[in-house]
Design a protein around this motif. Structure first.
Motif, PDB file in Angstrom:
ATOM      1  N   VAL A   1       0.847  -1.183   0.000  1.00 38.46           N
ATOM      2  CA  VAL A   1       0.000   0.000   0.000  1.00 38.46           C
ATOM      3  C   VAL A   1       0.886   1.239   0.000  1.00 38.46           C
ATOM      4  CG1 VAL A   1      -1.757   1.315   1.218  1.00 38.46           C
ATOM      5  CG2 VAL A   1      -1.838  -1.187   1.258  1.00 38.46           C
ATOM      6  N   ASP A   2       0.661   2.115  -0.949  1.00 39.95           N
ATOM      7  CA  ASP A   2       1.347   3.401  -0.966  1.00 39.95           C
ATOM      8  C   ASP A   2       0.567   4.329  -0.033  1.00 39.95           C
ATOM      9  OD1 ASP A   2       2.321   5.954  -1.474  1.00 39.95           O
ATOM     10  OD2 ASP A   2       2.658   5.566  -3.608  1.00 39.95           O
ATOM     11  N   TRP A   3       0.975   4.390   1.219  1.00 43.84           N
ATOM     12  CA  TRP A   3       0.215   5.107   2.226  1.00 43.84           C
ATOM     13  C   TRP A   3       0.161   6.602   1.945  1.00 43.84           C
ATOM     14  CZ3 TRP A   3      -2.900   2.253   4.811  1.00 43.84           C
ATOM     15  CH2 TRP A   3      -2.565   0.930   5.132  1.00 43.84           C
ATOM     16  N   ALA A   4       1.228   7.147   1.392  1.00 47.37           N
ATOM     17  CA  ALA A   4       1.219   8.578   1.069  1.00 47.37           C
ATOM     18  C   ALA A   4       0.181   8.877   0.001  1.00 47.37           C
ATOM     19  CB  ALA A   4       2.610   9.024   0.617  1.00 47.37           C
ATOM     20  N   ALA A   5       0.126   8.023  -1.029  1.00 44.88           N
ATOM     21  CA  ALA A   5      -0.856   8.223  -2.095  1.00 44.88           C
ATOM     22  C   ALA A   5      -2.272   8.003  -1.571  1.00 44.88           C
ATOM     23  CB  ALA A   5      -0.560   7.286  -3.259  1.00 44.88           C
ATOM     24  N   LEU A   6      -2.433   7.000  -0.722  1.00 48.90           N
ATOM     25  CA  LEU A   6      -3.758   6.727  -0.159  1.00 48.90           C
ATOM     26  C   LEU A   6      -4.213   7.888   0.713  1.00 48.90           C
ATOM     27  CD1 LEU A   6      -6.166   4.882   0.293  1.00 48.90           C
ATOM     28  CD2 LEU A   6      -4.888   3.743   2.122  1.00 48.90           C
ATOM     29  N   ALA A   7      -3.301   8.423   1.496  1.00 47.49           N
ATOM     30  CA  ALA A   7      -3.647   9.572   2.336  1.00 47.49           C
ATOM     31  C   ALA A   7      -4.150  10.728   1.488  1.00 47.49           C
ATOM     32  CB  ALA A   7      -2.433  10.000   3.160  1.00 47.49           C
ATOM     33  N   ALA A   8      -3.487  10.960   0.366  1.00 48.82           N
ATOM     34  CA  ALA A   8      -3.925  12.037  -0.529  1.00 48.82           C
ATOM     35  C   ALA A   8      -5.293  11.726  -1.129  1.00 48.82           C
ATOM     36  CB  ALA A   8      -2.885  12.243  -1.628  1.00 48.82           C
ATOM     37  N   ASP A   9      -5.493  10.464  -1.534  1.00 51.86           N
ATOM     38  CA  ASP A   9      -6.777  10.063  -2.122  1.00 51.86           C
ATOM     39  C   ASP A   9      -7.928  10.260  -1.134  1.00 51.86           C
ATOM     40  OD1 ASP A   9      -5.527   9.340  -4.456  1.00 51.86           O
ATOM     41  OD2 ASP A   9      -5.528   7.185  -4.031  1.00 51.86           O
ATOM     42  N   LEU A  10      -7.644  10.046   0.147  1.00 52.86           N
ATOM     43  CA  LEU A  10      -8.682  10.110   1.165  1.00 52.86           C
ATOM     44  C   LEU A  10      -8.826  11.505   1.776  1.00 52.86           C
ATOM     45  CD1 LEU A  10      -8.103   6.704   3.014  1.00 52.86           C
ATOM     46  CD2 LEU A  10      -9.772   7.239   1.226  1.00 52.86           C
ATOM     47  N   GLY A  11      -8.085  12.459   1.230  1.00 47.28           N
ATOM     48  CA  GLY A  11      -8.255  13.838   1.672  1.00 47.28           C
ATOM     49  C   GLY A  11      -7.460  14.234   2.901  1.00 47.28           C
ATOM     50  N   TYR A  12      -6.504  13.398   3.325  1.00 55.23           N
ATOM     51  CA  TYR A  12      -5.659  13.772   4.454  1.00 55.23           C
ATOM     52  C   TYR A  12      -4.602  14.770   4.006  1.00 55.23           C
ATOM     53  CZ  TYR A  12      -7.630  10.144   7.458  1.00 55.23           C
ATOM     54  OH  TYR A  12      -8.482   9.386   8.226  1.00 55.23           O
ATOM     55  N   SER A  13      -4.177  15.602   4.937  1.00 59.39           N
ATOM     56  CA  SER A  13      -3.169  16.603   4.596  1.00 59.39           C
ATOM     57  C   SER A  13      -1.835  15.959   4.266  1.00 59.39           C
ATOM     58  CB  SER A  13      -3.001  17.593   5.757  1.00 59.39           C
ATOM     59  OG  SER A  13      -2.675  16.901   6.968  1.00 59.39           O
ATOM     60  N   ASP A  14      -1.543  14.840   4.909  1.00 62.69           N
ATOM     61  CA  ASP A  14      -0.313  14.104   4.613  1.00 62.69           C
ATOM     62  C   ASP A  14      -0.424  12.701   5.213  1.00 62.69           C
ATOM     63  OD1 ASP A  14       0.156  14.422   7.385  1.00 62.69           O
ATOM     64  OD2 ASP A  14       1.366  16.215   7.052  1.00 62.69           O
ATOM     65  N   GLN A  15       0.597  11.877   4.966  1.00 63.63           N
ATOM     66  CA  GLN A  15       0.588  10.498   5.462  1.00 63.63           C
ATOM     67  C   GLN A  15       0.571  10.445   6.983  1.00 63.63           C
ATOM     68  OE1 GLN A  15       3.708   8.033   3.858  1.00 63.63           O
ATOM     69  NE2 GLN A  15       3.397   6.396   5.356  1.00 63.63           N
ATOM     70  N   ALA A  16       1.249  11.393   7.619  1.00 61.76           N
ATOM     71  CA  ALA A  16       1.309  11.402   9.083  1.00 61.76           C
ATOM     72  C   ALA A  16      -0.094  11.581   9.682  1.00 61.76           C
ATOM     73  CB  ALA A  16       2.245  12.504   9.566  1.00 61.76           C
ATOM     74  N   HIS A  17      -0.922  12.397   9.021  1.00 63.48           N
ATOM     75  CA  HIS A  17      -2.287  12.619   9.503  1.00 63.48           C
ATOM     76  C   HIS A  17      -3.090  11.321   9.436  1.00 63.48           C
ATOM     77  CE1 HIS A  17      -6.182  15.249   9.257  1.00 63.48           C
ATOM     78  NE2 HIS A  17      -6.117  14.531  10.358  1.00 63.48           N
ATOM     79  N   LEU A  18      -2.982  10.600   8.327  1.00 63.27           N
ATOM     80  CA  LEU A  18      -3.654   9.307   8.199  1.00 63.27           C
ATOM     81  C   LEU A  18      -3.150   8.340   9.260  1.00 63.27           C
ATOM     82  CD1 LEU A  18      -5.287   7.020   6.868  1.00 63.27           C
ATOM     83  CD2 LEU A  18      -3.443   6.787   5.185  1.00 63.27           C
ATOM     84  N   THR A  19      -1.846   8.307   9.466  1.00 69.81           N
ATOM     85  CA  THR A  19      -1.260   7.392  10.448  1.00 69.81           C
ATOM     86  C   THR A  19      -1.786   7.682  11.845  1.00 69.81           C
ATOM     87  OG1 THR A  19       0.759   7.113   9.139  1.00 69.81           O
ATOM     88  CG2 THR A  19       0.895   6.579  11.481  1.00 69.81           C
ATOM     89  N   ARG A  20      -1.896   8.959  12.210  1.00 71.84           N
ATOM     90  CA  ARG A  20      -2.408   9.311  13.539  1.00 71.84           C
ATOM     91  C   ARG A  20      -3.859   8.870  13.698  1.00 71.84           C
ATOM     92  NH1 ARG A  20       0.411  14.142  12.503  1.00 71.84           N
ATOM     93  NH2 ARG A  20      -1.530  15.207  11.923  1.00 71.84           N
ATOM     94  N   ASP A  21      -4.681   9.148  12.683  1.00 67.56           N
ATOM     95  CA  ASP A  21      -6.089   8.753  12.754  1.00 67.56           C
ATOM     96  C   ASP A  21      -6.234   7.248  12.849  1.00 67.56           C
ATOM     97  OD1 ASP A  21      -7.438  11.134  12.844  1.00 67.56           O
ATOM     98  OD2 ASP A  21      -8.445  10.888  10.918  1.00 67.56           O
ATOM     99  N   PHE A  22      -5.520   6.524  12.012  1.00 68.48           N
ATOM    100  CA  PHE A  22      -5.610   5.069  11.957  1.00 68.48           C
ATOM    101  C   PHE A  22      -5.153   4.467  13.286  1.00 68.48           C
ATOM    102  CE2 PHE A  22      -4.557   0.742  10.872  1.00 68.48           C
ATOM    103  CZ  PHE A  22      -5.413   0.402   9.837  1.00 68.48           C
TER     104      PHE A  22
END
Length: 268
Positions: free
Chosen positions: A233-254
């Motif tokens: 999984v390209d987490w940075a790309a997924l974070a962008a697809d899901l509207g997160y400001s960056d990968q770190a934001h997705l990681t914190r939420d998850f």
């Protein structure tokens, strides 16, 4: 009870570690009758046989739905759980749950569903004592058709008047959960042609969680499902697809919701 195991891909969005869960339980869903379809999304039946084996803790990221669950030691109503929901199973048993449509429990409850957020309420406090007899009947049979019939009979005897707002709210939730491009509450309100304030009031009254939470939970469901596919999984790309400001934001939420970072979850 239906024999065999449920396939991991049939567990549904929100069930964490579905590959492992598929080795522990059987999960079947049944449609409600027409009179109840305006309020109930489905009946779900989970069965397990872990006799002689270690107990197992199942985890899910809940949907924006209230559940009435017939289980030991007593039936209960589960409001929306904003974190991860965990339940430990052991021995042999089964439960039946009624998954209400988003907004569908409001006519039964008679007050704002927000009152139930992160709450587990004994069903006897919200319904008559007849819920205990229904519990005994459901847990006293292994026939899923009989279980569903008992649940249907219980709900039909308490069928509320149709509430057109339930359909309106359910459609709003569907719009949010089916469109990963929606990432902000003001965008949702604009698409639905209502004010942000009205959207928030409807969700507090009927759904029990804020539009922002529903948006965030839909994104986390998508992230977990991508990880469950077992591929890179390209987490940075997924974070962008899901509207997160960056990968770190997705990681914190998850991590806050699931308990481990997405990369660790993928490796599990």
């Amino acid at each position: 009870m239906t024999e065999g195991r449920t396939k991991p891909e049939d567990m549904g969005r929100g069930v964490l570690y579905p590959e492992l869960m598929a080795t522990k339980i059987t999960l079947n869903r049944h449609e409600p009758s027409e009179p109840l379809a305006r309020f109930v999304e489905n009946y779900w039946i989970v069965a397990w046989d872990l006799r002689g084996k270690a107990s197992h803790e199942s985890k899910t990221l809940s949907h924006p739905s209230v559940h009435l669950v017939f289980e030991e030691p007593h039936p209960a109503v589960y409001g929306i759980v904003r974190g991860a929901f965990a339940r430990r199973i052991s021995g042999r048993g089964h439960v039946l749950g009624v998954k209400f449509r988003p907004g569908g429990f409001r006519p039964f409850l008679g007050r704002p569903v927000a009152d139930l957020v992160d709450q587990v309420v004994p069903a006897a406090e919200l319904f008559s004592e007849g819920v205990l007899a229904t519990q005994d009947a459901i847990l006293g049979t292994d026939d899923e058709a009989e279980m569903t019939a008992y649940a249907e009979k219980f709900l039909l005897a308490r069928l509320p008047e149709p509430d057109p707002v339930v359909d309106e709210v359910a459609a709003m939730v569907a719009r949010i959960t089916e469109d990963p491009g929606l990432v902000r509450v003001d965008e949702v309100a604009a698409q639905l042609d209502i004010s942000v304030r009205r959207l928030q009031r409807l969700f507090a009254e009927y759904v029990g969680a804020s539009p922002k939470w529903v948006l965030r939970r839909a994104r986390l469901h998508e992230a977990a499902q991508r990880a469950d596919q077992g591929t890179h999984v390209d987490w940075a790309a997924l974070a962008a697809d899901l509207g997160y400001s960056d990968q770190a934001h997705l990681t914190r939420d998850f991590t806050a919701a699931v308990g481990v970072p997405p990369g660790t979850y993928l490796k599990s």
